[in-house]
Design a protein around this motif. Sequence first.
Motif, short mmCIF file in Angstrom:
data_model
loop_
_atom_site.label_atom_id
_atom_site.label_comp_id
_atom_site.label_asym_id
_atom_site.label_seq_id
_atom_site.Cartn_x
_atom_site.Cartn_y
_atom_site.Cartn_z
N ARG A 85 53.85 23.44 13.06
CA ARG A 85 52.40 23.52 12.94
C ARG A 85 51.74 22.69 14.03
N LEU A 142 43.80 22.98 5.00
CA LEU A 142 44.32 24.38 4.88
C LEU A 142 44.66 25.10 6.19
N TYR A 145 47.45 23.11 7.44
CA TYR A 145 48.73 23.58 6.63
C TYR A 145 49.32 24.90 6.77
N TYR A 146 48.46 25.95 6.55
CA TYR A 146 49.02 27.16 6.33
C TYR A 146 49.02 28.15 7.79
N PHE A 161 46.09 31.10 10.18
CA PHE A 161 45.15 31.09 9.05
C PHE A 161 44.00 30.66 9.74
N ARG A 167 43.08 35.95 8.56
CA ARG A 167 44.36 35.49 8.62
C ARG A 167 45.20 36.66 9.31
N VAL B 51 44.45 30.30 -1.07
CA VAL B 51 45.50 29.61 -1.40
C VAL B 51 46.75 30.29 -2.10
N MET B 54 48.26 32.60 0.46
CA MET B 54 49.09 32.01 1.37
C MET B 54 50.33 31.55 1.02
N ASN B 55 50.33 31.02 -0.25
CA ASN B 55 51.39 30.71 -1.11
C ASN B 55 52.42 31.71 -1.28
N GLY B 63 52.98 23.93 -2.12
CA GLY B 63 52.03 25.10 -2.73
C GLY B 63 51.51 24.85 -3.83
#
Lengths: 240, 88
Positions: A85, A142, A145-146, A161, A167, B51, B54-55, B63
């Motif tokens: 990341r 978020l 993190y993603y 993301f 995305r 979310v 993305m999970n 997650g």
Amino acid sequence: MPSSTAPQLSTDTSTASPSESNVHSHRSSSAGDFEHRRHRSVDEYSQVMRRFRPSIHTLHAFAAKPLQTEFASQEANEQLILLLRRHPITQVSWIIIALVAAIIPTFIDPGSFFTFLPPNYGTAITIAWYAGVIAYIFQAFLAWYYNVYLITDERVVDVDFISLIYRNITSAKISNIEDVTSTAGGALQTVFDYGTVTVQTAGAKPEIEFEDVPHPNMIVELFNELLQEEEQETLEGRVN
Amino acid sequence: MQQSTGYPSTIPEITEAFLSPESLMTTVFFIGLLLAAILYVVFAIVIVRQVKIMNKTISTPLGPVIQLLAWLHLVFALVLAGGIFFIL
């Protein structure tokens, strides 16, 4: 969900390519031959990865051999080697903005600006302000993190993301990588050892960028090892 | 003599109650806060959806916790919108 200490493997083989189905038939043909031509673990050929234990910390920006982590298109026997990341230092700006925004109502009462409104409106405006701060923090977290970069022993995957409604997922096979460069400049990047790694590929999308990732030189080193292993696999005719 | 109900009954009282600058500003703020709360609920719904997606894209031990936070955030947004509509 797998919970062993070994790198996680996906059980979904529905996306297996025709070449993979050949591999399966090859495996069943001779167990001894398969042992000889088995898929090597990353620690067997990578000096970079040998330095790291499997990561259990889910909030790491540089998670080597992350445990209990899988991605959607992960194939059987595909080892997730590295999850990256952006470096945490690049997130400081939004954290400071959020902290300042969070403490503003303790110094400035919004109700004092709107004396013509009933008192409960001041309270409502304060709560709305905090709701805005929560939304800002949640969205920024978020996005960090993603927004991940994944390196497996077969592929490199870039999960962007960019915003809540946009995305982008890009992947390229290790064998298609033509050139890997790392760029780090400026005092902050030098002190905290982070930078951008650019992966040039022969695929449809010619370039994959790992922005502001920790230890860029180490990542380039890892790519070199993966490319060498890929060449070795081809020479020895080992399974992919 | 008619007893006062607390509500405006005469034309000047109605004019004073609904068309005074204070009342108009209160109405403007009420509508503004309500619209902001509705947008916030929409934002919270988008977060829950995103979310979840993305999970599925990348599954990590954190997650489910993030998914739970997203749902709690949506509940908070709904309570906020309800509070603005019914209390103000």
